[in-house]
Design an enzyme around this catalytic site. Structure first.
Site, PDB file in Angstrom:
ATOM      1  N   CYS A   1       0.842  -1.209   0.000  1.00  0.00           N
ATOM      2  CA  CYS A   1       0.000   0.000   0.000  1.00  0.00           C
ATOM      3  C   CYS A   1       0.870   1.249   0.000  1.00  0.00           C
ATOM      4  O   CYS A   1       1.314   1.710   1.057  1.00  0.00           O
ATOM      5  CB  CYS A   1      -0.921  -0.001   1.217  1.00  0.00           C
ATOM      6  SG  CYS A   1      -1.997   1.448   1.270  1.00  0.00           S
TER       7      CYS A   1
ATOM      8  N   CYS B   1      -0.607   4.218   2.000  1.00  0.00           N
ATOM      9  CA  CYS B   1      -0.493   4.140   3.471  1.00  0.00           C
ATOM     10  C   CYS B   1       0.946   4.383   3.912  1.00  0.00           C
ATOM     11  O   CYS B   1       1.207   5.155   4.836  1.00  0.00           O
ATOM     12  CB  CYS B   1      -0.895   2.760   3.979  1.00  0.00           C
ATOM     13  SG  CYS B   1      -2.450   2.146   3.379  1.00  0.00           S
ATOM     14  N   ASP B   2       1.875   3.683   3.278  1.00  0.00           N
ATOM     15  CA  ASP B   2       3.236   3.605   3.806  1.00  0.00           C
ATOM     16  C   ASP B   2       4.231   4.523   3.093  1.00  0.00           C
ATOM     17  O   ASP B   2       5.333   4.750   3.602  1.00  0.00           O
ATOM     18  CB  ASP B   2       3.746   2.155   3.697  1.00  0.00           C
ATOM     19  CG  ASP B   2       2.764   1.175   4.327  1.00  0.00           C
ATOM     20  OD1 ASP B   2       2.082   1.576   5.279  1.00  0.00           O
ATOM     21  OD2 ASP B   2       2.684   0.022   3.863  1.00  0.00           O
TER      22      ASP B   2
END
Ligand code: NAP
Length: 538
Positions: A362, A365-366
């Site tokens: 992701c 997200c990261d």
């Protein structure tokens, strides 16, 4: 390209703010907050925190903010070591934010305010029983990021526990963007990631009940079966999956008169929630995936009840079907499987061991944690190219690694990639991901020359396609196609009467617009079958 303004209407916003104001005014407790910052230092996270708190204080006088510098006695008293740190109602609860409650985390902040102001954790009966059984202190750390749509679910789980058992459970919500060193110290390179008593108890978002059990046992749990007296909900249709297919089906089903509920174990929106930009959904020239999901969700909520953060754990056949989730039981005359797809894995040594420690599925997200770091994006499809561009935009030094000599992605994206200057390693496969506690390098093989190489990297982002999420379909006994997708007829009927499918779990073109279309078709087909059941036709 123009960014479409996709905010809710002014009328909706005004109504929402009015309701929020009323709720705050009726709360039994005032909310004290202490913000600790570094003296004299300009810090965007501290400023964002002030802005968020200020926005709430404009709504209500029930919130009180005091600010101190790290060298103040109060910082010693509360053992503050990071700035900014926000303590919320510290006289009653041990809830601290290390970083800023911005982006996706604004949802966590709002829910925290509600819990702290009312003194109610809002835990389900099932979770409450588990949390009540914890007999020693739990210091919980949840690593989150403002760009992670999965994070609020896990962060809220932890805050609920802290509100339920003050004095026993404390929580720190740690923003990895603001605290990269702390994230590196825990090798928390994927979010959400949850520790209790310094033990990893959850990677990714858990349902509330699974979180409660993991916290109690101090090791990650995967399943929770509710008690037999758990709440019972009766519906004409139960939709499993809250992506574009499920949400659209919900709108159509309720509008046709079917009593309908949606169950989603994770964040709503499925893959779209983590797609940085969507440029081919009709009506929007360019829109963030999460924004599109918020619009879709708001629309669906006008009609259909959504049970988010619950996972289906059992289905018993019959008319009606019995469906058990981690929290409650359903009796449903029909079931729509809109379970979508799961990330494909490379299945090379090091991948699972270093998942969350530099191996990521992701980028939204990261990605922020990899600013200024060297990463590879693996894959040659639309997702890999979109996400490589996003990582570059986040300030990572990204190289695309693709196993062939041409990309599968649409020309429009290929052109964008060419102008971005992102280097591409063609005809290259990764044979191993190496690192002790976190990703340090990849071993590659050239598919043409068979030459091997080692490349030092901090992160490996994988976007190599999806596999249909058919675990539940298989459990029910639904027939699959030879490719592993759900087999269905033109009306989205599966091999089992009363069970239907829609979206990526059916295969075919995996586009947001086609998933939405399949959801609408399935709902209409279900409605027709309820009026005139196909299994009763001669
Ligand atoms: P995809 O289109 O299936 O592409 C997967 C990529 O990963 C391919 O380039 C494939 O290589 C590579 N790959 C697969 N297995 C691999 C392995 N074991 N090792 C190395 N590489 C591997 O997947 P996607 O990009 O995630 O997209 C999924 C679906 O969503 C597609 O239908 C796509 O069109 C859609 N999507 C659309 C948009 C958009 O329209 N804006 C955005 C994102 C996704 P090969 O090419 O050699 O097979």
């Amino acid at each position: 390209m123009t960014q479409i303004n996709s905010q809710p209407s002014t009328q909706q916003q005004t109504e929402f703010l009015r309701q929020l104001k009323n709720t705050f005014e009726k709360m039994p407790y005032d909310i004290d907050m202490l913000l600790f910052t570094e003296r004299g230092a300009e810090n965007i996270f501290a400023e964002s925190t002030r802005q968020v708190v200020r926005a709430f204080r404009e709504l209500t006088s029930r919130i009180h903010l005091r600010e101190y510098s790290l060298d103040h006695d109060m910082a010693k008293k509360w053992q503050i070591t990071y700035a900014p740190t926000l303590l919320i109602a510290p006289d009653r609860y041990a809830i601290r934010w290390i970083g800023a409650p911005m982006g996706e985390e604004a949802r966590t902040f709002l829910e925290t305010m509600m819990m702290v102001g009312t003194g109610l954790s809002n835990l389900s009966d099932q979770s409450r029983k588990v949390i009540a059984g914890i007999d020693s202190e739990r210091h919980v750390k949840v690593f989150v990021s403002p760009t992670c749509p999965y994070c609020p679910q896990q962060a809220v789980n932890a805050v609920k526990a802290a509100v339920e058992r003050p004095g026993v459970i404390s929580v720190e919500l740690i923003d990895i963007q603001c605290n990269p060193e702390l994230a590196h110290q825990y090798s928390a390179h994927s979010v959400p990631q949850t520790y209790a008593e310094e033990v990893l108890i959850g990677q990714g978002a858990q349902s509330e009940e699974v979180f409660a059990l993991s916290l109690s046992k101090l090791e990650p749990q995967t399943i929770f079966i509710p008690d037999s007296d758990a709440e019972l909900v009766e519906t004409d249709l139960l939709i499993v999956g809250g992506g574009p297919a499920g949400l659209t089906a919900g709108i159509y089903a309720v509008r046709s008169g079917l009593k309908t509920a949606i169950v989603e174990r994770n964040a709503l929106g499925g893959q779209v929630a983590t797609t940085p930009v969507v440029e081919n959904y009709p009506g929007f020239t360019q829109i963030g995936g999460k924004t599109l999901v918020d619009i879709l969700t708001a629309h669906a909520l006008e009609y259909v009840q959504i049970f988010q953060g619950e996972e289906v754990v059992d289905v018993t056949p019959g008319q009606p079907f019995g469906v058990t989730t981690t929290r409650r039981r359903f009796k449903a005359n029909s079931i729509l499987l809109a379970t979508g797809a799961n990330h494909k894995h490379l299945n090379v040594p090091g991948e699972s061991r270093l998942a969350g420690k530099g191996v990521s599925y992701c980028s939204t997200c990261d990605g922020p944690l990899f600013k200024g770091r060297t990463v590879v994006m693996v894959g040659g499809g639309n997702s890999a190219v979109t996400e490589a561009l996003y990582l570059q935009h986040m300030g990572a030094h990204v190289t695309l690694v693709h196993r062939r000599d041409s990309l599968r992605a649409q020309k429009f994206l290929v052109d964008q990639l060419a102008s971005s200057g992102i280097p591409i390693l063609w005809n290259t496969e990764i044979s191993e991901i190496r690192g002790k506690d976190r990703v340090e390098s990849i071993e590659t093989t050239n598919t043409q020359t068979h030459e091997k190489a080692s490349l030092p990297v901090d992160g490996v982002f994988l976007s190599i396609g999806y596999e249909p999420a058919v675990e539940l379909a298989q459990k029910i006994g639904v027939t699959l196609t030879p490719d592993g997708y759900i087999q269905k007829d033109a009306g989205h009927r599966t091999s089992i009467s009363g069970v239907y499918s829609a979206g990526d779990v059916e295969g075919g073109y995996k586009q947001i617009v086609t998933a939405a279309g399949q959801g609408a078709e399935a709902a209409m087909s279900i409605f027709e079958d309820v009026i005139n059941p196909y299994w009763n036709r001669s």
